[in-house]
Each structure stands twice: as structure tokens, then as C-alpha cells.
Scaffold this motif. Structure first.
Motif, PDB file in Angstrom:
ATOM      1  N   THR A  72      10.989  -1.899   6.861  1.00  0.00           N
ATOM      2  CA  THR A  72      11.005  -1.381   5.506  1.00  0.00           C
ATOM      3  C   THR A  72      10.577   0.067   5.529  1.00  0.00           C
ATOM      4  N   VAL A  73      11.385   0.925   4.921  1.00  0.00           N
ATOM      5  CA  VAL A  73      11.119   2.368   4.899  1.00  0.00           C
ATOM      6  C   VAL A  73      11.030   2.838   3.447  1.00  0.00           C
ATOM      7  N   ALA A 102       9.159   7.718  -9.273  1.00  0.00           N
ATOM      8  CA  ALA A 102      10.295   6.905  -8.829  1.00  0.00           C
ATOM      9  C   ALA A 102      10.476   7.064  -7.314  1.00  0.00           C
ATOM     10  N   TYR A 103      10.862   6.003  -6.653  1.00  0.00           N
ATOM     11  CA  TYR A 103      11.060   6.058  -5.200  1.00  0.00           C
ATOM     12  C   TYR A 103      12.056   4.975  -4.788  1.00  0.00           C
ATOM     13  N   GLU A 137       0.836  -1.203   0.000  1.00  0.00           N
ATOM     14  CA  GLU A 137       0.000   0.000   0.000  1.00  0.00           C
ATOM     15  C   GLU A 137       0.871   1.253   0.000  1.00  0.00           C
ATOM     16  N   TYR A 138       1.905   1.258   0.840  1.00  0.00           N
ATOM     17  CA  TYR A 138       2.798   2.408   0.899  1.00  0.00           C
ATOM     18  C   TYR A 138       3.580   2.575  -0.407  1.00  0.00           C
ATOM     19  N   MET A 139       3.986   1.456  -0.998  1.00  0.00           N
ATOM     20  CA  MET A 139       4.705   1.520  -2.280  1.00  0.00           C
ATOM     21  C   MET A 139       3.837   2.151  -3.367  1.00  0.00           C
ATOM     22  N   GLN A 140       2.557   1.790  -3.371  1.00  0.00           N
ATOM     23  CA  GLN A 140       1.647   2.348  -4.371  1.00  0.00           C
ATOM     24  C   GLN A 140       1.460   3.842  -4.150  1.00  0.00           C
ATOM     25  N   LYS A 141       1.365   4.246  -2.898  1.00  0.00           N
ATOM     26  CA  LYS A 141       1.211   5.665  -2.581  1.00  0.00           C
ATOM     27  C   LYS A 141       2.442   6.457  -3.018  1.00  0.00           C
ATOM     28  N   MET A 142       3.623   5.888  -2.791  1.00  0.00           N
ATOM     29  CA  MET A 142       4.850   6.565  -3.200  1.00  0.00           C
ATOM     30  C   MET A 142       4.940   6.673  -4.718  1.00  0.00           C
ATOM     31  N   LYS A 176       6.869   8.663   7.383  1.00  0.00           N
ATOM     32  CA  LYS A 176       5.480   8.210   7.359  1.00  0.00           C
ATOM     33  C   LYS A 176       5.337   6.778   6.881  1.00  0.00           C
ATOM     34  N   TYR A 177       6.073   6.430   5.828  1.00  0.00           N
ATOM     35  CA  TYR A 177       5.905   5.124   5.210  1.00  0.00           C
ATOM     36  C   TYR A 177       6.950   4.153   5.760  1.00  0.00           C
ATOM     37  N   TYR A 178       6.623   3.572   6.880  1.00  0.00           N
ATOM     38  CA  TYR A 178       7.543   2.694   7.628  1.00  0.00           C
ATOM     39  C   TYR A 178       6.754   1.497   8.140  1.00  0.00           C
TER      40      TYR A 178
END
Length: 226
Positions: free
Chosen positions: A225-226, A136-137, A125-130, A215-217
Motif C-alpha cells: 500500500t502506497v 485529500a490524498y 498512521e500514514y493515512m492520518q499523516k497524509m 515515504k508512506y509505503y
């Protein structure tokens, strides 16, 4: 929720609570020799355990050490069955209701209703938000080598001391942490070790989220995973 645990030990110490702890501890070992031997005179054994905890004479027994090889080689240290009952009682009556609710929402190991799959879902979910936000992230995946074997006992005890102001409960906590005679580390195999490890890492979780404002941790046990 109270900031600290006070005047709780004797309130939660009942024969009924210890019997319930026995039921939980024996759930997957019902027909083992150790459990069957304990149940031959269940009432007497539970009452004797109750008395030892009540008057402060309870001491943990000697560890039995062996190795497992899946998913990787580890040294497991197992306590006598009666001690596993005490661990179940301690975690169920104090750690789960008082301390686990203080964990961040993105901590997933050894917490009812979470677990590995929920951690993976959250990370995705966090990966999709990034991706939606930045395109790119980067992902930083961390793991602590030899985590259980290298936990600083004094640091762990001081963390628990912030939450526990009940003298009897603190004495029992000290027994759990220092009884094995090792200078550092927690025995893999103890029910308490799973939760103590989470409490230890919870300090990092709050630092990452509240001080570093990351935030995304997501954390599962000693990996993040950060």
C-alpha cells in the motif's frame, strides 16, 4: 552487522541446534505419525542428519502435494519431516539473524513482533499523516497475482548470493530453491518459502523507499500500500 555471511555453516551446525530445530518444527505436529516415528529413535536420526549436512550429502526428500480451499484454493507441497527440521535450522541460524534485520521497517509479513495488525496500524498512521498534511490524498493498493508460483528462482538465488559467501550454506540454499524440479516459483508450504519471498520483495522495498523516495509505503507479503 556483517555485510555477508562467511564461515558460518560449520559454526552453527551442532546436534544441539538441530534438536532445537526439531522442537520448533514439531511444535504444532507433536502427535502426528511422522513426528512420532522420527522421535522413536530421535538421537540416531538427529546425528544422521547432522552427518549428512556436515559432509554435504544431504538432499531434500520428495514432496507430497495436496490442495487447500481456505482462504482460497491453493496447491500445498509438503516435505518429509526431516526436511522441515533442516528448514527450521537454516532460517533460525542464518536468515533471521543475518538477513531479516536488513528488511525495511514497513515490511510486516513473517517477522517476529510485526504481522497483519501492525501493518494495518501503520497504514492507518500514514493515512492520518497524509490527511493532516494534504487533506485529500490517494492510496495505491497493489498485489502480485500468483506471486509464489511465479518467483524467478535465478533472481532469488542471485539476491541470496549477495548475502551468503559461505560455500556450504550457498550449496544448501541452492538445494532449497531448485530441488522441486520446477522452472519457476516456490512451493507454498515450505518454511523457507515465506522468508525467501520476503527477501525477494525486499529488493522492491528498498527501491521504493530509497530510489523513488516514497515515504508512506507498507508491505505485507506480496501486497503493498502506497
Amino acid at each position: 552487522m556483517p555485510h555477508t555471511i562467511r564461515n558460518a555453516f560449520d559454526k552453527h551446525l551442532t546436534v544441539e541446534a538441530l534438536l532445537e530445530a526439531h522442537e520448533r518444527a514439531s511444535k504444532t505436529k507433536r502427535y502426528s505419525r511422522e513426528v512420532l516415528k522420527f522421535e522413536v529413535d530421535l538421537e540416531t536420526n538427529i546425528v544422521n542428519l547432522y552427518k549428512k549436512l556436515k559432509n554435504g550429502t544431504y538432499k531434500m526428500g520428495k514432496y507430497r502435494t495436496f490442495k487447500i480451499y481456505e482462504p482460497k484454493e491453493r496447491i500445498i507441497r509438503a516435505l518429509p519431516y526431516v526436511d522441515r527440521i533442516v528448514h527450521q535450522w537454516y532460517i533460525h541460524e542464518f536468515i533471521k539473524p543475518y538477513i531479516v534485520p536488513r528488511f525495511i521497517n514497513d515490511s510486516y509479513a513473517c517477522i517476529e513482533g510485526r504481522g497483519t495488525h501492525k501493518a494495518v496500524d501503520r497504514a492507518q498512521e500514514y493515512m492520518q499523516k497524509m490527511k493532516n498534511k494534504y487533506g485529500a490524498y490517494y492510496i495505491v493498493k497493489c498485489d502480485i497475482k500468483g506471486f509464489f508460483y511465479n518467483i524467478d528462482k535465478d533472481v532469488l538465488y542471485n539476491i541470496l548470493n549477495k548475502f551468503i559467501k559461505d560455500e556450504k550454506l550457498l550449496d544448501l540454499t541452492y538445494e532449497f530453491i531448485y530441488n522441486d524440479g520446477e522452472e519457476v516459483g516456490l512451493p507454498i508450504g515450505n518454511y523457507t518459502s515465506q522468508f525467501f519471498a520476503n527477501i525477494y520483495m525486499n529488493e522492491l522495498d528498498h527501491y521504493v523507499k530509497e530510489k523513488l523516495h516514497i515515504k508512506y509505503y507498507v508491505r505485507y507479503m506480496d501486497g503493498a500500500t502506497v
